[in-house]
Design a protein around this motif. Sequence first.
Motif, PDB file in Angstrom:
ATOM      1  N   PRO A  28       0.815  -1.225   0.000  1.00  0.00           N
ATOM      2  CA  PRO A  28       0.000   0.000   0.000  1.00  0.00           C
ATOM      3  C   PRO A  28       0.848   1.274   0.000  1.00  0.00           C
ATOM      4  O   PRO A  28       0.404   2.314  -0.474  1.00  0.00           O
ATOM      5  CB  PRO A  28      -0.817  -0.113   1.287  1.00  0.00           C
ATOM      6  CG  PRO A  28      -0.877  -1.572   1.566  1.00  0.00           C
ATOM      7  CD  PRO A  28       0.440  -2.131   1.078  1.00  0.00           C
ATOM      8  N   GLU A  29       2.083   1.177   0.497  1.00  0.00           N
ATOM      9  CA  GLU A  29       2.980   2.331   0.525  1.00  0.00           C
ATOM     10  C   GLU A  29       3.741   2.505  -0.787  1.00  0.00           C
ATOM     11  O   GLU A  29       4.484   3.465  -0.962  1.00  0.00           O
ATOM     12  CB  GLU A  29       4.000   2.188   1.674  1.00  0.00           C
ATOM     13  CG  GLU A  29       3.379   2.216   3.057  1.00  0.00           C
ATOM     14  CD  GLU A  29       2.790   0.869   3.455  1.00  0.00           C
ATOM     15  OE1 GLU A  29       3.199  -0.182   2.897  1.00  0.00           O
ATOM     16  OE2 GLU A  29       1.898   0.857   4.321  1.00  0.00           O
ATOM     17  N   GLY A  30       3.590   1.556  -1.724  1.00  0.00           N
ATOM     18  CA  GLY A  30       4.267   1.637  -3.009  1.00  0.00           C
ATOM     19  C   GLY A  30       5.566   0.857  -3.081  1.00  0.00           C
ATOM     20  O   GLY A  30       6.241   0.877  -4.107  1.00  0.00           O
ATOM     21  N   ASP A  58      -1.866  -6.531  -5.169  1.00  0.00           N
ATOM     22  CA  ASP A  58      -1.443  -5.847  -6.384  1.00  0.00           C
ATOM     23  C   ASP A  58      -0.075  -6.392  -6.758  1.00  0.00           C
ATOM     24  O   ASP A  58       0.885  -6.245  -6.002  1.00  0.00           O
ATOM     25  CB  ASP A  58      -1.388  -4.339  -6.130  1.00  0.00           C
ATOM     26  CG  ASP A  58      -1.285  -3.518  -7.398  1.00  0.00           C
ATOM     27  OD1 ASP A  58      -1.432  -4.102  -8.499  1.00  0.00           O
ATOM     28  OD2 ASP A  58      -1.056  -2.311  -7.295  1.00  0.00           O
ATOM     29  N   LEU A  59       0.018  -7.073  -7.911  1.00  0.00           N
ATOM     30  CA  LEU A  59       1.253  -7.717  -8.348  1.00  0.00           C
ATOM     31  C   LEU A  59       1.731  -7.138  -9.669  1.00  0.00           C
ATOM     32  O   LEU A  59       0.934  -6.677 -10.480  1.00  0.00           O
ATOM     33  CB  LEU A  59       1.035  -9.226  -8.558  1.00  0.00           C
ATOM     34  CG  LEU A  59       0.609 -10.064  -7.372  1.00  0.00           C
ATOM     35  CD1 LEU A  59       0.425 -11.511  -7.809  1.00  0.00           C
ATOM     36  CD2 LEU A  59       1.615  -9.968  -6.249  1.00  0.00           C
ATOM     37  N   VAL A  60       3.046  -7.216  -9.864  1.00  0.00           N
ATOM     38  CA  VAL A  60       3.655  -6.875 -11.147  1.00  0.00           C
ATOM     39  C   VAL A  60       4.455  -8.089 -11.589  1.00  0.00           C
ATOM     40  O   VAL A  60       5.336  -8.549 -10.857  1.00  0.00           O
ATOM     41  CB  VAL A  60       4.583  -5.645 -11.032  1.00  0.00           C
ATOM     42  CG1 VAL A  60       5.321  -5.415 -12.337  1.00  0.00           C
ATOM     43  CG2 VAL A  60       3.802  -4.416 -10.633  1.00  0.00           C
ATOM     44  N   ALA A  61       4.125  -8.626 -12.764  1.00  0.00           N
ATOM     45  CA  ALA A  61       4.905  -9.699 -13.376  1.00  0.00           C
ATOM     46  C   ALA A  61       5.533  -9.121 -14.639  1.00  0.00           C
ATOM     47  O   ALA A  61       4.894  -8.350 -15.356  1.00  0.00           O
ATOM     48  CB  ALA A  61       4.018 -10.892 -13.704  1.00  0.00           C
ATOM     49  N   HIS A  62       6.778  -9.492 -14.897  1.00  0.00           N
ATOM     50  CA  HIS A  62       7.521  -8.881 -15.997  1.00  0.00           C
ATOM     51  C   HIS A  62       7.512  -9.694 -17.285  1.00  0.00           C
ATOM     52  O   HIS A  62       7.826  -9.167 -18.341  1.00  0.00           O
ATOM     53  CB  HIS A  62       8.960  -8.613 -15.556  1.00  0.00           C
ATOM     54  CG  HIS A  62       9.036  -7.622 -14.432  1.00  0.00           C
ATOM     55  ND1 HIS A  62       9.123  -6.270 -14.650  1.00  0.00           N
ATOM     56  CD2 HIS A  62       8.987  -7.790 -13.082  1.00  0.00           C
ATOM     57  CE1 HIS A  62       9.147  -5.643 -13.476  1.00  0.00           C
ATOM     58  NE2 HIS A  62       9.074  -6.541 -12.522  1.00  0.00           N
ATOM     59  N   GLU A  63       7.157 -10.954 -17.208  1.00  0.00           N
ATOM     60  CA  GLU A  63       7.146 -11.824 -18.383  1.00  0.00           C
ATOM     61  C   GLU A  63       5.706 -12.112 -18.806  1.00  0.00           C
ATOM     62  O   GLU A  63       4.840 -12.369 -17.967  1.00  0.00           O
ATOM     63  CB  GLU A  63       7.858 -13.151 -18.090  1.00  0.00           C
ATOM     64  CG  GLU A  63       9.296 -13.001 -17.634  1.00  0.00           C
ATOM     65  CD  GLU A  63      10.211 -12.484 -18.735  1.00  0.00           C
ATOM     66  OE1 GLU A  63       9.941 -12.763 -19.917  1.00  0.00           O
ATOM     67  OE2 GLU A  63      11.199 -11.799 -18.397  1.00  0.00           O
ATOM     68  N   LYS A  64       5.468 -12.088 -20.120  1.00  0.00           N
ATOM     69  CA  LYS A  64       4.116 -12.314 -20.652  1.00  0.00           C
ATOM     70  C   LYS A  64       3.551 -13.657 -20.186  1.00  0.00           C
ATOM     71  O   LYS A  64       2.407 -13.752 -19.761  1.00  0.00           O
ATOM     72  CB  LYS A  64       4.143 -12.248 -22.175  1.00  0.00           C
ATOM     73  CG  LYS A  64       2.777 -12.381 -22.810  1.00  0.00           C
ATOM     74  CD  LYS A  64       2.870 -12.234 -24.324  1.00  0.00           C
ATOM     75  CE  LYS A  64       1.509 -12.167 -24.959  1.00  0.00           C
ATOM     76  NZ  LYS A  64       0.909 -13.419 -25.253  1.00  0.00           N
ATOM     77  N   GLU A  65       4.373 -14.711 -20.240  1.00  0.00           N
ATOM     78  CA  GLU A  65       3.886 -16.029 -19.835  1.00  0.00           C
ATOM     79  C   GLU A  65       3.578 -16.081 -18.327  1.00  0.00           C
ATOM     80  O   GLU A  65       2.689 -16.821 -17.911  1.00  0.00           O
ATOM     81  CB  GLU A  65       4.864 -17.132 -20.224  1.00  0.00           C
ATOM     82  CG  GLU A  65       6.201 -17.074 -19.507  1.00  0.00           C
ATOM     83  CD  GLU A  65       7.180 -18.100 -20.031  1.00  0.00           C
ATOM     84  OE1 GLU A  65       7.473 -19.053 -19.292  1.00  0.00           O
ATOM     85  OE2 GLU A  65       7.648 -17.945 -21.169  1.00  0.00           O
ATOM     86  N   ASP A  66       4.282 -15.291 -17.540  1.00  0.00           N
ATOM     87  CA  ASP A  66       3.992 -15.238 -16.107  1.00  0.00           C
ATOM     88  C   ASP A  66       2.654 -14.539 -15.861  1.00  0.00           C
ATOM     89  O   ASP A  66       1.873 -14.960 -14.992  1.00  0.00           O
ATOM     90  CB  ASP A  66       5.110 -14.507 -15.356  1.00  0.00           C
ATOM     91  CG  ASP A  66       6.421 -15.266 -15.404  1.00  0.00           C
ATOM     92  OD1 ASP A  66       6.412 -16.482 -15.684  1.00  0.00           O
ATOM     93  OD2 ASP A  66       7.466 -14.636 -15.162  1.00  0.00           O
TER      94      ASP A  66
END
Length: 78
Positions: A28-30, A58-66
């Motif tokens: 929540p704090e970034g 809230d997630l960030v995945a960097h690979e398209k397949e992920d």
Amino acid sequence: MKIQNITDVEAFFKVIDECKGPVELISPEGDRINLKSKLSQYLSMATMFSNGYINELDLVAHEKEDIERLIKYMYQGE
């Protein structure tokens, strides 16, 4: 991406472990927390998963397949 209604923490981290690239939890704090790290997983379990259920992450995945793998988990639980 937002992941909702996580009830099986072990299955969630299994999906994270299967990802090829980094997967980060956005606090929540970034802050960005690397969920591929076992230490981060244990710390996350101790704090956020203490009641055994998470409403939303809230997630960030960097690979398209992920990203596809996480979407499949979100909709099919696999």
